[in-house]
Design an enzyme around this catalytic site. Sequence first.
Site, mmCIF file in Angstrom:
data_model
loop_
_atom_site.group_PDB
_atom_site.id
_atom_site.type_symbol
_atom_site.label_atom_id
_atom_site.label_comp_id
_atom_site.label_asym_id
_atom_site.label_seq_id
_atom_site.Cartn_x
_atom_site.Cartn_y
_atom_site.Cartn_z
ATOM 1 N N GLU A 1 39.114 48.155 42.836
ATOM 2 C CA GLU A 1 39.969 47.750 43.968
ATOM 3 C C GLU A 1 40.663 48.904 44.687
ATOM 4 O O GLU A 1 41.859 48.837 44.966
ATOM 5 C CB GLU A 1 41.005 46.723 43.471
ATOM 6 C CG GLU A 1 40.351 45.512 42.818
ATOM 7 C CD GLU A 1 41.355 44.524 42.197
ATOM 8 O OE1 GLU A 1 42.553 44.806 42.208
ATOM 9 O OE2 GLU A 1 40.909 43.461 41.718
ATOM 10 N N GLU B 1 33.087 39.127 37.977
ATOM 11 C CA GLU B 1 34.267 38.327 37.594
ATOM 12 C C GLU B 1 34.194 36.935 38.213
ATOM 13 O O GLU B 1 35.129 36.475 38.872
ATOM 14 C CB GLU B 1 35.564 39.030 38.054
ATOM 15 C CG GLU B 1 35.685 40.477 37.616
ATOM 16 C CD GLU B 1 37.031 41.118 37.937
ATOM 17 O OE1 GLU B 1 37.982 40.380 38.265
ATOM 18 O OE2 GLU B 1 37.120 42.336 37.877
HETATM 19 C C1 HAH Z 1 40.853 40.966 39.211
HETATM 20 N N1 HAH Z 1 41.609 41.239 40.367
HETATM 21 C C2 HAH Z 1 40.858 42.157 38.253
HETATM 22 O O1 HAH Z 1 39.770 43.000 38.521
HETATM 23 C C3 HAH Z 1 40.816 41.727 36.801
HETATM 24 O O2 HAH Z 1 40.966 42.874 35.993
HETATM 25 C C4 HAH Z 1 41.917 40.755 36.478
HETATM 26 O O3 HAH Z 1 41.904 40.393 35.107
HETATM 27 C C5 HAH Z 1 41.796 39.570 37.361
HETATM 28 C C6 HAH Z 1 41.327 39.724 38.598
HETATM 29 C C7 HAH Z 1 41.570 40.233 41.385
HETATM 30 C C8 HAH Z 1 42.696 40.196 42.299
HETATM 31 C C9 HAH Z 1 44.003 40.434 41.912
HETATM 32 O O4 HAH Z 1 44.270 40.737 40.623
HETATM 33 C C10 HAH Z 1 45.058 40.389 42.821
HETATM 34 C C11 HAH Z 1 44.791 40.074 44.113
HETATM 35 C C12 HAH Z 1 43.508 39.793 44.490
HETATM 36 C C13 HAH Z 1 42.490 39.847 43.593
#
Ligand code: HAH
Length: 365
Positions: free
Chosen positions: A169, A276
Amino acid sequence: MKKFITACILLIICLQFFVPGFLSAQDNNANVVAGKESVAGLKDYYKDYFPIGVAVSPFSLNGDQGALILKHFASLTAENVMKMGPIHPEENRYFWDNADKIVDFAMSNGLKMRGHTLCWHQQTPSWMFKDAAGNAVTKEVLLSRLKEHIEQVVSRYKGRVYAWDVVNEAVEDKGDLVYRESDWYKIVGEEYIAKAFQWAHEADPDAKLFYNDYNTENPAKRDKIYKMLKGLLDAGVPVHGIGLQGHWGLSNPSEANLRAAIEKFSSLGLKVQITELDISVYPSNKDAAIPEFSGEKEQQQMDQYKMVFKVFRDYKSVITGVTFWNLSDKSSWLDNYPVRGRKNYPLLFDQNLQPKKAFWEVVKF
Ligand code: HAH
């Protein structure tokens, strides 16, 4: 006559050994299902396509959940315990136990193991960006900490973790800004991304290295990520794939945007993984919790799961893995995000660990 009967019996015994399911009710077509219980696991339906994985915690590996994992999945990701915060809580202390439990379970059961994640702006320990007096560290100090972290973690799991989400990200969602203004970016600049890949590659030259992000099907964000990845590849940085997180909704992404994203990223020679996957039943943060999962939402989720898996199968030459973010609707991170306590139903197994209707849409092809 006796010889003939003996020969027939021998033939049947041989066929039972070499032709799976010869004496059972199973059809030769692996996609035929019997009753409520699936004849095969999700991973078996997809064995000629790509490994199907699931994100887990070390505490979900036993009992019914452990059995469900082994029946349906060919690959594991640690949902949290390999992240920088949990695995590297203090500067000179690593906490390996929980990550080791998952890797050991994967190896002793013949599953693949993905690593998630080496560099992210969240779930990072606060010491990382601060010196002893609590001031922001210099670029040099932060880079040397990142290098040390990556060397330690990647070399510990070398030969066991086959693919790493190296940077997670790093790209901004809004506006024209390409890079997210995280502490990594503010202190180091965009260079931290290339360095992270380079150090991961040095620590394990055989590991497949991924850039991982969400909203990758949104054309504006997709194009920013494409530009960043093209720049890295042109500069000779060892990036091997892109992870499309796949935190999706009942009508998002559209089929056209999903196909376009896979085509655009793979045109760079990169492999694609869905890292994911889950399909939330709520379009926005403001939606009220639904008391039960049925009717129109259930149908929309079935249609969306059916569509995305058809697309994945169409791109099997570039897709090297599809991983679900949690095992079942019994509990998932979406029960608490983005609205704390709002029950969600994003996965293929229900709260009793039984296959949902959407499951059958995914395996009927
Ligand atoms: C993901 N982010 C992460 O990659 C993962 O490590 C985590 O456990 C869950 C989701 C998605 C995300 C976020 O955390 C915040 C805003 C948008 C998307």
